[in-house]
Scaffold this motif. Sequence first.
Motif, PDB file in Angstrom:
ATOM      1  N   VAL A  32       7.675  -6.498   4.293  1.00 51.70           N
ATOM      2  CA  VAL A  32       7.846  -5.299   3.479  1.00 51.70           C
ATOM      3  C   VAL A  32       7.988  -4.070   4.360  1.00 51.70           C
ATOM      4  CG1 VAL A  32       6.736  -3.775   1.783  1.00 51.70           C
ATOM      5  CG2 VAL A  32       6.490  -6.258   1.555  1.00 51.70           C
ATOM      6  N   VAL A  33       9.035  -3.280   4.092  1.00 49.10           N
ATOM      7  CA  VAL A  33       9.132  -1.938   4.660  1.00 49.10           C
ATOM      8  C   VAL A  33       8.876  -0.980   3.502  1.00 49.10           C
ATOM      9  CG1 VAL A  33      10.594  -0.239   5.799  1.00 49.10           C
ATOM     10  CG2 VAL A  33      10.852  -2.670   6.353  1.00 49.10           C
ATOM     11  N   ASN A  34       7.925  -0.079   3.684  1.00 48.74           N
ATOM     12  CA  ASN A  34       7.561   0.856   2.624  1.00 48.74           C
ATOM     13  C   ASN A  34       7.994   2.259   3.034  1.00 48.74           C
ATOM     14  OD1 ASN A  34       6.255   2.520   0.790  1.00 48.74           O
ATOM     15  ND2 ASN A  34       4.175   2.012   1.476  1.00 48.74           N
ATOM     16  N   LEU A  35       8.998   2.788   2.323  1.00 50.54           N
ATOM     17  CA  LEU A  35       9.479   4.161   2.582  1.00 50.54           C
ATOM     18  C   LEU A  35       8.878   5.086   1.539  1.00 50.54           C
ATOM     19  CD1 LEU A  35      11.375   6.291   3.915  1.00 50.54           C
ATOM     20  CD2 LEU A  35      13.161   5.522   2.316  1.00 50.54           C
ATOM     21  N   ASP A  36       8.047   5.998   1.978  1.00 54.85           N
ATOM     22  CA  ASP A  36       7.374   6.888   1.022  1.00 54.85           C
ATOM     23  C   ASP A  36       7.251   8.275   1.619  1.00 54.85           C
ATOM     24  OD1 ASP A  36       5.249   8.190  -0.611  1.00 54.85           O
ATOM     25  OD2 ASP A  36       5.190   6.227  -1.582  1.00 54.85           O
ATOM     26  N   GLU A  51      -2.312  -1.952   7.152  1.00 58.81           N
ATOM     27  CA  GLU A  51      -1.915  -1.282   8.401  1.00 58.81           C
ATOM     28  C   GLU A  51      -2.125  -2.246   9.562  1.00 58.81           C
ATOM     29  OE1 GLU A  51      -4.092   2.416   8.665  1.00 58.81           O
ATOM     30  OE2 GLU A  51      -3.254   3.012   6.724  1.00 58.81           O
ATOM     31  N   GLY A  52      -1.122  -2.374  10.416  1.00 59.32           N
ATOM     32  CA  GLY A  52      -1.256  -3.276  11.564  1.00 59.32           C
ATOM     33  C   GLY A  52      -0.792  -4.690  11.275  1.00 59.32           C
ATOM     34  N   ASP A  53      -0.553  -5.034  10.025  1.00 61.43           N
ATOM     35  CA  ASP A  53      -0.045  -6.371   9.688  1.00 61.43           C
ATOM     36  C   ASP A  53       1.423  -6.453  10.123  1.00 61.43           C
ATOM     37  OD1 ASP A  53       1.119  -8.572   8.267  1.00 61.43           O
ATOM     38  OD2 ASP A  53      -0.608  -8.555   6.928  1.00 61.43           O
ATOM     39  N   PRO A  54       1.795  -7.479  10.908  1.00 65.40           N
ATOM     40  CA  PRO A  54       3.185  -7.559  11.381  1.00 65.40           C
ATOM     41  C   PRO A  54       4.211  -7.715  10.248  1.00 65.40           C
ATOM     42  CG  PRO A  54       1.933  -9.542  11.988  1.00 65.40           C
ATOM     43  CD  PRO A  54       0.950  -8.564  11.422  1.00 65.40           C
ATOM     44  N   ARG A  55       3.751  -8.103   9.055  1.00 64.17           N
ATOM     45  CA  ARG A  55       4.685  -8.245   7.922  1.00 64.17           C
ATOM     46  C   ARG A  55       4.885  -6.931   7.180  1.00 64.17           C
ATOM     47  NH1 ARG A  55       1.853 -11.608   4.349  1.00 64.17           N
ATOM     48  NH2 ARG A  55       3.623 -11.375   2.955  1.00 64.17           N
ATOM     49  N   TYR A  56       4.188  -5.873   7.624  1.00 63.49           N
ATOM     50  CA  TYR A  56       4.234  -4.613   6.874  1.00 63.49           C
ATOM     51  C   TYR A  56       4.573  -3.449   7.789  1.00 63.49           C
ATOM     52  CZ  TYR A  56       2.607  -0.600   4.156  1.00 63.49           C
ATOM     53  OH  TYR A  56       2.521   0.605   3.504  1.00 63.49           O
ATOM     54  N   ARG A  57       5.541  -2.634   7.354  1.00 61.85           N
ATOM     55  CA  ARG A  57       5.878  -1.425   8.134  1.00 61.85           C
ATOM     56  C   ARG A  57       5.958  -0.241   7.185  1.00 61.85           C
ATOM     57  NH1 ARG A  57      10.785   1.078  10.611  1.00 61.85           N
ATOM     58  NH2 ARG A  57      12.181  -0.327   9.519  1.00 61.85           N
ATOM     59  N   PHE A  58       5.257   0.827   7.544  1.00 64.00           N
ATOM     60  CA  PHE A  58       5.312   2.045   6.745  1.00 64.00           C
ATOM     61  C   PHE A  58       6.219   3.070   7.418  1.00 64.00           C
ATOM     62  CE2 PHE A  58       3.754   6.403   5.965  1.00 64.00           C
ATOM     63  CZ  PHE A  58       4.079   6.479   4.627  1.00 64.00           C
ATOM     64  N   VAL A  59       7.109   3.660   6.646  1.00 63.29           N
ATOM     65  CA  VAL A  59       7.971   4.730   7.153  1.00 63.29           C
ATOM     66  C   VAL A  59       7.776   5.931   6.248  1.00 63.29           C
ATOM     67  CG1 VAL A  59      10.350   5.458   7.609  1.00 63.29           C
ATOM     68  CG2 VAL A  59       9.685   3.076   7.993  1.00 63.29           C
TER      69      VAL A  59
END
Length: 339
Positions: A32-36, A51-59
Amino acid sequence: MSDRTILVTGGCGFIGSNFVRHLMDNRPDVRVVNLDKLTYAGNPENLAGFEGDPRYRFVRGDVSEPADVARAMEGGVDEIVNFAAESHVDRSILDSRLFVKTNVVGTQVLLEAARRAGVSRFIQIGTDEVYGDLGGPEGLFTEETPLAPNSPYSASKAAADLLVRSYFRTYGLPAIVTRCSNNYGPFQYPEKLIPLLVTNALDDRPLPIYGDGLNVRDWIHVEDHCRALETVLERGRPGETYNIGGSSERTNLEVARAVLARLEKPESLLSFVPDRPGHDRRYAIDPAKVRRELGWEPRLDFATGIDRTARWYIENRRWWERIKSGEYREYYRLQYGPG
Ligand code: NAD
Ligand code: TYD
């Protein structure tokens, strides 16, 4: 199913954060990429556990800014689910400018990026409010009901739906619109009816009821909505619209009384206040299509949903007290910097 990356926009808000959690907990095949943008309604604390999970990126970024969308899509995105929106009717009545920028321009920018990237699905999270007002007790919104929005919020959401339609027809973008009824559940910002009622009641403060309190909404627990969205993402047909609803109509007064009963608070807390301008009387969804075509059914009835939701707000007082005091803004400023 193969590994894939889903761009979720507005993933720090109420439904978006529940949907990201649903994917992270149930779909090990998905990144998941989360754009917010982190507006007042976006709270990264809602997803702090990832946060820090390799499957998750926050932008952090704005869906109406092409450069921000491009940054989120770096590295490749297979599917897009667009939750990002200004979502509160009362705020749209005070000032509709941001509603047009985020809800309309933001959707156009995402559609354009999706078309250029050749994504395999674009899911637009719409609302039943685009259908306008059913007025009396008869009738339900079907996917064929004409659009007749009455608030600047619902008008901006209708415009977005029509842009999505045009990108399917003109460019063949495999896009789907969902239109859901009123959601409730954990992590809902306490300006919306149910969390406002619950948190005010917990503090023994008045429960503001607009007008005569007899306006009807069709309530669905956010978990049921998220399961429906996962189903649409997997099996929905491009170019289609799916109405999603819990078949759980209640007047606002019934909702308020259910909250007071659950929290063992007196009805003397009910406080009738002036009505919202242009206030739609009744919304109700016919979810026959999503049930028939995709086999989705809601699982949580209203009593169970309210019980769980009340418990969540009791157990997470710190979460909503900080929002109500404005303190939570400091958290994300510290976390992600200004701007
Ligand atoms: P919300 O207000 O809780 O969350 C909106 C999120 O979008 C926030 O995290 C906010 O920071 C983010 N955002 C706002 N503007 C942005 C921008 N320009 N760029 C990037 N991010 C931005 O809203 P919600 O209740 O979770 O609703 C999510 C979606 O579902 C919306 O599109 C709404 O129209 C739709 N919807 C909501 C309901 C409901 O009952 N809440 C019902 C049907 C449909
Ligand atoms: P809301 O949660 O704002 O959702 P929407 O307007 O998008 O359906 O409001 C739900 C219903 O509750 C709506 O009929 C307006 C009413 N309402 C109140 O009576 N008091 C309140 O303080 C709020 C926020 C809403």
